[in-house]
Design a protein around this motif. Structure first.
Motif, PDB file in Angstrom:
ATOM      1  N   GLN A 163       0.820  -1.210   0.000  1.00 35.80           N
ATOM      2  CA  GLN A 163       0.000   0.000   0.000  1.00 35.80           C
ATOM      3  C   GLN A 163       0.857   1.264   0.000  1.00 35.80           C
ATOM      4  N   LYS A 164       1.921   1.278   0.779  1.00 37.79           N
ATOM      5  CA  LYS A 164       2.793   2.456   0.817  1.00 37.79           C
ATOM      6  C   LYS A 164       3.433   2.703  -0.538  1.00 37.79           C
ATOM      7  N   SER A 165       3.899   1.621  -1.159  1.00 38.44           N
ATOM      8  CA  SER A 165       4.576   1.764  -2.444  1.00 38.44           C
ATOM      9  C   SER A 165       3.595   2.153  -3.541  1.00 38.44           C
ATOM     10  N   LEU A 166       2.388   1.573  -3.523  1.00 37.96           N
ATOM     11  CA  LEU A 166       1.391   1.922  -4.536  1.00 37.96           C
ATOM     12  C   LEU A 166       0.961   3.373  -4.410  1.00 37.96           C
ATOM     13  N   ARG A 167       0.856   3.854  -3.189  1.00 33.38           N
ATOM     14  CA  ARG A 167       0.496   5.259  -2.996  1.00 33.38           C
ATOM     15  C   ARG A 167       1.626   6.170  -3.467  1.00 33.38           C
ATOM     16  N   ARG A 168       2.845   5.736  -3.244  1.00 28.60           N
ATOM     17  CA  ARG A 168       3.988   6.500  -3.750  1.00 28.60           C
ATOM     18  C   ARG A 168       3.935   6.563  -5.267  1.00 28.60           C
ATOM     19  N   ALA A 169       3.632   5.438  -5.906  1.00 23.82           N
ATOM     20  CA  ALA A 169       3.532   5.407  -7.363  1.00 23.82           C
ATOM     21  C   ALA A 169       2.397   6.306  -7.839  1.00 23.82           C
ATOM     22  N   GLU A 170       1.279   6.289  -7.113  1.00 23.62           N
ATOM     23  CA  GLU A 170       0.132   7.127  -7.487  1.00 23.62           C
ATOM     24  C   GLU A 170       0.500   8.603  -7.378  1.00 23.62           C
ATOM     25  N   ASP A 171       1.231   8.957  -6.328  1.00 23.85           N
ATOM     26  CA  ASP A 171       1.702  10.344  -6.176  1.00 23.85           C
ATOM     27  C   ASP A 171       2.574  10.743  -7.359  1.00 23.85           C
ATOM     28  N   LEU A 172       3.485   9.853  -7.746  1.00 22.31           N
ATOM     29  CA  LEU A 172       4.396  10.155  -8.843  1.00 22.31           C
ATOM     30  C   LEU A 172       3.648  10.317 -10.165  1.00 22.31           C
ATOM     31  N   GLU A 184       8.954   2.506  -9.289  1.00 26.18           N
ATOM     32  CA  GLU A 184       8.476   2.145  -7.955  1.00 26.18           C
ATOM     33  C   GLU A 184       7.706   0.825  -7.983  1.00 26.18           C
ATOM     34  N   THR A 185       6.849   0.639  -8.987  1.00 29.81           N
ATOM     35  CA  THR A 185       6.068  -0.595  -9.053  1.00 29.81           C
ATOM     36  C   THR A 185       6.942  -1.790  -9.418  1.00 29.81           C
ATOM     37  N   LEU A 186       7.984  -1.568 -10.233  1.00 30.48           N
ATOM     38  CA  LEU A 186       8.909  -2.662 -10.533  1.00 30.48           C
ATOM     39  C   LEU A 186       9.667  -3.094  -9.284  1.00 30.48           C
ATOM     40  N   TRP A 187      10.085  -2.113  -8.487  1.00 32.50           N
ATOM     41  CA  TRP A 187      10.746  -2.429  -7.215  1.00 32.50           C
ATOM     42  C   TRP A 187       9.825  -3.276  -6.345  1.00 32.50           C
ATOM     43  N   LEU A 188       8.534  -2.923  -6.346  1.00 34.00           N
ATOM     44  CA  LEU A 188       7.578  -3.661  -5.534  1.00 34.00           C
ATOM     45  C   LEU A 188       7.386  -5.080  -6.066  1.00 34.00           C
ATOM     46  N   LEU A 189       7.367  -5.237  -7.394  1.00 38.11           N
ATOM     47  CA  LEU A 189       7.254  -6.579  -7.979  1.00 38.11           C
ATOM     48  C   LEU A 189       8.438  -7.448  -7.558  1.00 38.11           C
ATOM     49  N   GLU A 190       9.649  -6.885  -7.596  1.00 36.34           N
ATOM     50  CA  GLU A 190      10.838  -7.625  -7.180  1.00 36.34           C
ATOM     51  C   GLU A 190      10.775  -7.968  -5.691  1.00 36.34           C
ATOM     52  N   THR A 191      10.250  -7.032  -4.902  1.00 35.85           N
ATOM     53  CA  THR A 191      10.149  -7.245  -3.457  1.00 35.85           C
ATOM     54  C   THR A 191       9.168  -8.356  -3.133  1.00 35.85           C
ATOM     55  N   VAL A 192       7.990  -8.328  -3.746  1.00 37.95           N
ATOM     56  CA  VAL A 192       6.981  -9.359  -3.488  1.00 37.95           C
ATOM     57  C   VAL A 192       7.490 -10.733  -3.924  1.00 37.95           C
ATOM     58  N   ALA A 193       8.264 -10.776  -5.012  1.00 35.56           N
ATOM     59  CA  ALA A 193       8.786 -12.060  -5.495  1.00 35.56           C
ATOM     60  C   ALA A 193       9.649 -12.748  -4.444  1.00 35.56           C
ATOM     61  N   THR A 194      10.344 -11.966  -3.609  1.00 38.28           N
ATOM     62  CA  THR A 194      11.226 -12.580  -2.603  1.00 38.28           C
ATOM     63  C   THR A 194      10.444 -13.371  -1.561  1.00 38.28           C
ATOM     64  N   ALA A 195       9.133 -13.131  -1.446  1.00 34.70           N
ATOM     65  CA  ALA A 195       8.323 -13.900  -0.493  1.00 34.70           C
ATOM     66  C   ALA A 195       8.275 -15.379  -0.868  1.00 34.70           C
ATOM     67  N   PHE A 196       8.593 -15.702  -2.139  1.00 36.50           N
ATOM     68  CA  PHE A 196       8.535 -17.086  -2.604  1.00 36.50           C
ATOM     69  C   PHE A 196       9.845 -17.842  -2.376  1.00 36.50           C
ATOM     70  N   ARG A 197      10.871 -17.180  -1.846  1.00 39.73           N
ATOM     71  CA  ARG A 197      12.121 -17.880  -1.565  1.00 39.73           C
ATOM     72  C   ARG A 197      11.865 -19.053  -0.626  1.00 39.73           C
ATOM     73  N   GLY A 198      12.312 -20.229  -1.020  1.00 38.28           N
ATOM     74  CA  GLY A 198      12.151 -21.412  -0.177  1.00 38.28           C
ATOM     75  C   GLY A 198      10.750 -21.978  -0.149  1.00 38.28           C
ATOM     76  N   ALA A 199       9.826 -21.423  -0.959  1.00 37.58           N
ATOM     77  CA  ALA A 199       8.442 -21.898  -0.954  1.00 37.58           C
ATOM     78  C   ALA A 199       8.350 -23.307  -1.526  1.00 37.58           C
ATOM     79  N   ASP A 200       7.515 -24.129  -0.890  1.00 35.83           N
ATOM     80  CA  ASP A 200       7.253 -25.486  -1.358  1.00 35.83           C
ATOM     81  C   ASP A 200       5.986 -25.447  -2.200  1.00 35.83           C
ATOM     82  N   THR A 201       6.111 -25.734  -3.494  1.00 34.58           N
ATOM     83  CA  THR A 201       4.949 -25.666  -4.394  1.00 34.58           C
ATOM     84  C   THR A 201       4.193 -26.977  -4.471  1.00 34.58           C
ATOM     85  N   GLY A 202       4.697 -27.999  -3.801  1.00 28.56           N
ATOM     86  CA  GLY A 202       4.089 -29.315  -3.912  1.00 28.56           C
ATOM     87  C   GLY A 202       4.779 -30.157  -4.961  1.00 28.56           C
TER      88      GLY A 202
END
Length: 293
Positions: A163-172, A184-202
């Motif tokens: 939300q903080k990053s999206l609002r920053r992008a909206e301001d820009l 800003e949104t590309l940075w956020l995409l890269e950041t969210v992707a790191t949540a999948f590190r070590g994820a077990d997909t089955g």
């Protein structure tokens, strides 16, 4: 300035006897809409309405698309405000942040300030007030179902960053800085992707540490799925926007062959990446909740 309040309120607002702590009543929504109409009367009516609509879309987690004319922009904005009213803190955050960003455009412009927002909250029995950039309950003891102070989950932390990053992008975007908004949104995409590190997909474990490696692992482990297709598109958009001969937002713009992003193109790419972000967060939640043998 971004309005601050406990991250958990984004998921579950405090409750009070009259429910006004959890949601914004309809008559208050109409009053806030009247304030926005007056703000829009300072010129460029549709532009101002679209500006506010972008913030309320972010509060609802929906993509912001420009309306065909000022009349539709007003109607669409009101619909977004009604939807956001189901969570009072998010509604007030959208109104406050949009007003602050609008006021920064020019010293001659005015938008609803803290005094006006607090006054409307008091008139309608909404038990919040803004103090020093923070949203607080006027009487914390009035919350009949207090929200427990618990450590935020990964999803909650991600949503706060989102939300903080999206609002920053909206301001820009509002300031005409399209390249920076897309960055800003590309940075956020890269950041969210790191949540999948070590994820077990089955079908295996994600071993990559950085965006391209994580995407490559997820695609390999999710063949023939919607996730695999979305990741392909996200990686292609990321590569194009990063390239000096593409969007040129990360590695500089090729002065001979590069083309600067237009305002409409920047808005398009921001919305596109936002849709990828929402899907990836939901997929992460699904994978995290899936039972493992």
């Amino acid at each position: 300035m971004v309005l601050k309040f406990p991250s958990r309120w984004r998921f579950e607002a405090p409750r009070s006897a009259n429910e006004n702590a959890s949601r914004i009543p309809g008559d208050a929504v109409h009053d806030f809409m009247r304030l926005i109409r007056k703000t829009a009367s300072q010129g460029g009516v549709q532009d101002v309405l679209e500006h506010y609509k972008g913030y309320f879309c972010a509060a609802n987690g929906t993509t912001h698309y420009a309306s065909s004319n000022a009349s539709w922009a007003e109607s669409d904005l009101e619909s977004q405000m009604v939807a956001a009213a189901t969570n009072a803190p998010l509604f007030l955050e959208a109104l406050f942040d949009a007003s602050e960003a609008f006021r920064r455009r020019s010293a001659d412009l005015f938008a609803p300030d803290v005094e006006m927002i607090n006054g409307a909250c008091r008139r309608h029995g909404i038990p919040y007030e803004i103090q020093g950039g923070s949203l607080t309950l006027r009487d914390p003891s009035a919350a009949v179902v207090p929200v427990p102070e618990a450590p935020p989950t990964l999803a909650e932390r991600a949503q706060e960053i989102l939300q903080k990053s999206l609002r920053r992008a909206e301001d820009l975007l509002s300031e005409g800085s399209g390249r920076e908004a897309v960055q800003e949104t590309l940075w956020l995409l890269e950041t969210v992707a790191t949540a999948f590190r070590g994820a077990d997909t089955g079908t295996g474990t994600v071993e990559g540490k950085y965006f391209n490696d994580i995407v490559r692992d997820l695609r390999r482990l999710s063949p023939g799925t919607t996730l695999e297709r979305i990741l392909k598109w996200a990686a292609e958009a990321h590569g194009y926007l990063s390239s000096p001969t593409g969007g040129g937002v990360r590695h500089g713009l090729d002065l001979n062959n590069g083309v600067e992003l237009s305002a409409s193109e920047a808005r398009l790419f921001c919305n596109l990446v936002r849709s990828y972000l929402s899907f990836l967060l939901s997929e992460h939640e699904r994978l995290s909740a899936a039972p493992r043998a």
